[in-house]
Design an enzyme around this catalytic site. Structure first.
Site, mmCIF file in Angstrom:
data_model
loop_
_atom_site.group_PDB
_atom_site.id
_atom_site.type_symbol
_atom_site.label_atom_id
_atom_site.label_comp_id
_atom_site.label_asym_id
_atom_site.label_seq_id
_atom_site.Cartn_x
_atom_site.Cartn_y
_atom_site.Cartn_z
ATOM 1 N N ASP A 31 0.856 -1.029 0.090
ATOM 2 C CA ASP A 31 -0.059 0.117 -0.035
ATOM 3 C C ASP A 31 0.873 1.234 0.147
ATOM 4 O O ASP A 31 2.170 1.275 0.312
ATOM 5 C CB ASP A 31 -0.873 -0.071 1.448
ATOM 6 C CG ASP A 31 -0.437 0.235 2.667
ATOM 7 O OD1 ASP A 31 0.727 -0.676 2.739
ATOM 8 O OD2 ASP A 31 -0.638 0.893 3.315
ATOM 9 N N GLU A 34 0.032 -1.174 5.621
ATOM 10 C CA GLU A 34 1.348 -0.862 6.548
ATOM 11 C C GLU A 34 1.015 0.620 6.921
ATOM 12 O O GLU A 34 1.235 1.164 7.966
ATOM 13 C CB GLU A 34 2.572 -1.100 5.981
ATOM 14 C CG GLU A 34 3.843 -0.775 6.798
ATOM 15 C CD GLU A 34 4.222 0.571 6.999
ATOM 16 O OE1 GLU A 34 5.298 0.965 7.704
ATOM 17 O OE2 GLU A 34 4.031 1.404 6.112
#
Ligand code: ZN
Length: 408
Positions: free
Chosen positions: A80, A175
């Site tokens: 991400d 994350e």
């Protein structure tokens, strides 16, 4: 163009922005599109047991090619990108043979990446840089990490003369919203230790991070008509103001660096009747960290003694801890990463993380995981850039770590 750069340029085309307001796992479904692509790619390279689970975690295994007793090493990166800025239609610009001057990211909007603002640029004169076009982030955090890991395992796989133990790779979602470790199946991963490839500039190596807590301070006042307020009104904002100044000014983020911790006032909402202060508390040293929490908590009693029971309420919640205590017993994983860097001509720079990492969480879940550089700079914004040379060196470092462990 080298393989790692080619891969990186492909991955940044996937919009994988995570979303802290979402309750789904992964927080955004689109992260799985990159996940599927990575599954495909790991299979093409010849990894085994490649999978993406329902939560969007990609794992793959490169089996040992010798019978020596070698630990299983994991390499982890996140798919991400930060919610702070758009990751859609990323249009990377390649600046070859950088001359040390201003880089115009976007002429129309007058967005310039300048060494006057970012002096580190001067370290890369003559190198090739990848930048944004000024309208999005780049996503080097952490697609560079993914590209580096995939390229390293490909190199190991296609050079069977490099003897190695079992290697695991793992790519996580979310994350950037602090959930990357939440659904990481440490047991399935099965590594003895791992490295996140999620650091910044070349040489960075990290195995210490903050201990972290969040605190919510609620202060009650008493509102009455201001015309007849004498000796009756209690204005909670004045108490809040006094409270803020109890915490030492030197212990604020803007006055600290390196190993120094802080109390950070994130928000202040106040009216006569009630004020709330939201803090985060950060400190590397566990003892000092405990003392900081204790000190803040002690103010509750002090204020309630002065203003009446129930005036101030402080709730402190621990968020994450310094991974140092989990890394130190297996310090060879840091020492060998350092050695690997030196052997490929990279100067190791061991620095404390002034934040948390997924590796810290994983370390407390039983998988000691320090953090290694990706090579990128200025993460989470339009000034993000990465020198291709640093990415190539990161690949070398991964291969060298694997090599060092098979030589023992
Ligand atoms: Zn990252």
């Amino acid at each position: 163009m080298s393989k790692v750069v080619e891969r990186f340029l492909e991955y940044v085309k996937f919009d994988t922005k995570s979303d802290e307001t979402s309750n789904t796992v992964p927080s955004t479904e689109k992260q799985k599109k990159l996940g599927l692509r990575l599954v495909e790619e790991l299979q093409e390279i010849g990894l085994e047991n490649v999978s993406m689970d329902d939560n969007g975690y990609v794992m793959g295994e490169l089996p040992a090619n010798c019978n020596d007793d070698i630990p299983t090493i994991g390499f982890i990166a996140h798919m991400d990108t930060a919610p702070d800025m758009s990751g859609e239609n990323v249009n990377p610009q390649i600046v070859e043979n950088y001359d040390g001057g201003d880089i115009i990211l976007n002429k129309e909007k007058n967005i310039v990446l300048s060494p006057n603002d970012f002096p580190d640029l001067k370290d890369y004169i003559g190198k090739t840089l990848i930048t944004t076009d000024g309208t999005t982030l780049l996503g080097a955090d952490d697609k560079a990490g993914i590209a580096e890991i995939v390229t390293a395992v490909e190199r190991i796989k296609s050079n069977p003369e490099i003897k190695h133990g079992k290697i695991m790779v793992g790519f996580t979602p979310d994350e950037e919203v602090g959930r990357g470790a939440d659904h990481f199946d440490v047991e399935k991963f099965g590594a003895d230790f791992a490295y996140t490839m999620d650091g910044g500039f070349i040489g960075e190596l990290q195995f210490e991070n903050f201990n972290a807590a969040g605190a919510k301070v609620t202060i009650k006042g008493r509102n009455v008509h201001p015309g007849s307020a004498k000796n009756k009104m209690v204005n909670s904002t004045f108490i809040a103001n006094k409270f803020i100044n109890e915490l030492p000014e030197k212990d604020r983020p803007e006055n600290t660096e390196g190993y120094e911790g802080f109390y950070h006032l994130i928000s202040f909402n106040g009216s006569v009747e009630e004020s709330t202060l939201t803090y985060i508390i950060r400190e590397h040293d566990s003892k000092k960290y405990e003392e900081m929490m204790k000190f803040m908590k002690s103010l509750e009693e002090k204020y309630n003694a002065q203003y009446g029971e129930g005036t101030v309420k402080i709730e402190i919640k621990e968020q994450y801890k310094n991974m140092k205590e989990k890394i130190e017993p297996v310090m060879h994983i840091v020492d060998n990463a350092k050695k690997a860097m030196e052997e490929v001509g990279v100067e190791p720079k061991i620095l404390p993380v002034r934040g948390g990492t997924d590796g810290a969480r994983l370390s407390f879940m039983g998988l000691p995981t320090p953090n290694i550089f990706t090579g990128g700079h200025n993460f989470h914004g339009k000034y993000e850039y990465i020198p291709t040379h640093s990415m190539e060196k990161a690949v070398d470092v991964i291969v060298k770590i694997i090599d060092i462990y098979s030589q023992k």
